[in-house]
Design an enzyme around this catalytic site. Structure first.
Site, PDB file in Angstrom:
ATOM      1  N   LYS A 216       0.840  -1.213   0.000  1.00  9.65           N
ATOM      2  CA  LYS A 216       0.000   0.000   0.000  1.00  9.65           C
ATOM      3  C   LYS A 216       0.872   1.259   0.000  1.00  9.65           C
ATOM      4  CE  LYS A 216      -4.253  -2.122   0.959  1.00  9.65           C
ATOM      5  NZ  LYS A 216      -5.245  -2.591   1.899  1.00  9.65           N
ATOM      6  N   ARG A 247      -3.105 -10.167   4.980  1.00 13.03           N
ATOM      7  CA  ARG A 247      -3.455 -10.256   3.546  1.00 13.03           C
ATOM      8  C   ARG A 247      -2.283  -9.700   2.750  1.00 13.03           C
ATOM      9  NH1 ARG A 247      -5.674  -7.150  -0.466  1.00 13.03           N
ATOM     10  NH2 ARG A 247      -7.204  -8.146  -1.824  1.00 13.03           N
TER      11      ARG A 247
HETATM   12  N1  HH2 Z   1      -7.210  -4.257   0.448  1.00 11.60           N
HETATM   13  C1  HH2 Z   1      -7.493  -4.313  -0.863  1.00 11.60           C
HETATM   14  C2  HH2 Z   1      -8.515  -5.134  -1.356  1.00 11.60           C
HETATM   15  N2  HH2 Z   1      -9.235  -5.902  -0.518  1.00 11.60           N
HETATM   16  N3  HH2 Z   1      -9.696  -6.662   1.663  1.00 11.60           N
HETATM   17  C3  HH2 Z   1      -9.459  -6.624   2.980  1.00 11.60           C
HETATM   18  N4  HH2 Z   1     -10.176  -7.372   3.821  1.00 11.60           N
HETATM   19  N5  HH2 Z   1      -8.468  -5.821   3.505  1.00 11.60           N
HETATM   20  C4  HH2 Z   1      -7.703  -5.022   2.725  1.00 11.60           C
HETATM   21  O1  HH2 Z   1      -6.832  -4.291   3.275  1.00 11.60           O
HETATM   22  C5  HH2 Z   1      -7.940  -5.033   1.316  1.00 11.60           C
HETATM   23  C6  HH2 Z   1      -8.973  -5.878   0.810  1.00 11.60           C
HETATM   24  C7  HH2 Z   1      -6.696  -3.472  -1.805  1.00 11.60           C
HETATM   25  O2  HH2 Z   1      -5.537  -4.129  -2.200  1.00 11.60           O
HETATM   26  P1  HH2 Z   1      -5.365  -4.923  -3.563  1.00 11.60           P
HETATM   27  O3  HH2 Z   1      -6.291  -6.086  -3.607  1.00 11.60           O
HETATM   28  O4  HH2 Z   1      -3.950  -5.261  -3.750  1.00 11.60           O
HETATM   29  O5  HH2 Z   1      -5.736  -3.870  -4.700  1.00 11.60           O
HETATM   30  P2  HH2 Z   1      -7.047  -3.552  -5.569  1.00 11.60           P
HETATM   31  O6  HH2 Z   1      -8.164  -3.207  -4.655  1.00 11.60           O
HETATM   32  O7  HH2 Z   1      -6.613  -2.373  -6.418  1.00 11.60           O
HETATM   33  O8  HH2 Z   1      -7.378  -4.763  -6.380  1.00 11.60           O
END
Ligand code: HH2
Length: 265
Positions: A216, A247
């Site tokens: 992040k 995660r």
């Molecule tokens: N962060 C993201 C997506 N889903 N779910 C939970 N429970 N907690 C989190 O911190 C979280 C999440 C964002 O990260 P990422 O999946 O890498 O990116 P994107 O939303 O752009 O797909």
């Protein structure tokens, strides 16, 4: 039914597989279902307890995708993993969660904490699925526009307490639910750090806590240039403050670090 804290011992790693063209850290990488499924299998081989499959980016500024498009992205991946790899479905949509659960997903990860789709709570309640409720201030489109709190830990905890009561009232057993402060979802760098430092305020709600600090932008803003090392440090810190599920995108590095961190506990 195995309570979530027995299914996911502390610490457990959740590997991230974004089947999207635009996720902030791995967008496009896993857009092909065979590549996504292979990545998921590698994550489990490297020690992930579960793999979080998502078809909608929630990065700051993103607008969301239709149900049909989200299904088109995730279903081929879930079909390839069914019965083989433990899967969490990262969605806010009841139709996507329902299909994911039919294809064997064991956890629904909803970044809106059951606020986006009025049917999602019922879908989870009618299944034997685990549920992650996450805090977000605003929506992905607006959430990073000057987020403000008087007391970030207390306000996030109050929100999650209310969402937990809502989920239980809708028929989801409390023993199946974990909570997540939502790192980066309507938070400044200082808010994100304070949420981890004061994780005890969330733990007081009596549920396991999931933390997603991996890759992040706060890590870069702190001066980090190697996002894997930086993510590992954040995950170890979150674990030290009591997080159960981390995660992450780089599973092997996190599993090694958390195994060693646990030995010092
Ligand atoms: N962060 C993201 C997506 N889903 N779910 C939970 N429970 N907690 C989190 O911190 C979280 C999440 C964002 O990260 P990422 O999946 O890498 O990116 P994107 O939303 O752009 O797909």
């Amino acid at each position: 039914m195995i309570p979530i804290e027995k299914r996911f011992l502390r610490p457990s790693v959740m590997g991230v597989v974004n089947v999207t063209p635009d996720s902030f850290s791995d967008g496009g990488v896993h857009f092909d279902p065979d590549i996504a499924a292979a990545a998921a299998r590698r994550m489990v081989a490297a020690g992930a307890a579960i793999v979080d499959v998502g078809g909608e980016s929630t990065r700051p500024g993103s607008a969301g995708v239709s149900t049909d498009e989200e299904l088109r992205r995730v279903v081929p991946v879930l079909e390839r993993l069914a019965g083989e790899v433990p899967v969490s479905i990262d969605t806010s949509k009841a139709a996507v969660a329902r299909r994911g659960l039919e294809l064997g997903a064991e956890l629904v990860n909803d970044v809106t904490a059951l606020r986006a789709d009025p049917e999602l709570a019922g879908v989870v309640a009618d299944s034997s699925s685990y549920l992650c409720l996450m805090h977000m201030l605003g929506t992905p489109r607006t959430m990073q526009e000057d987020p403000r709190y008087d007391d970030v830990a207390a306000e996030v905890a109050a929100f999650l307490e209310e969402r937990l009561s809502f989920a239980v009232a809708q028929g989801v057993p409390e023993e199946r639910i974990c909570l997540d402060p939502g790192i980066g979802f309507g938070k400044t760098v200082e808010h994100n750090l304070e949420l981890v430092r004061r994780l005890d305020v969330l733990l007081a709600l009596g549920r396991p806590v999931l933390v997603g600090f991996s890759r992040k932008s706060t890590l870069r803003r702190l001066g980090a240039t190697d996002l894997t090392s930086a993510s590992v440090a954040a995950a170890v810190a979150a674990y030290g403050h009591g997080a159960t599920i981390l995660r992450v995108h780089d599973v092997a590095a996190h599993v090694d670090a958390l195994t060693v961190a646990k030995a010092f506990a």
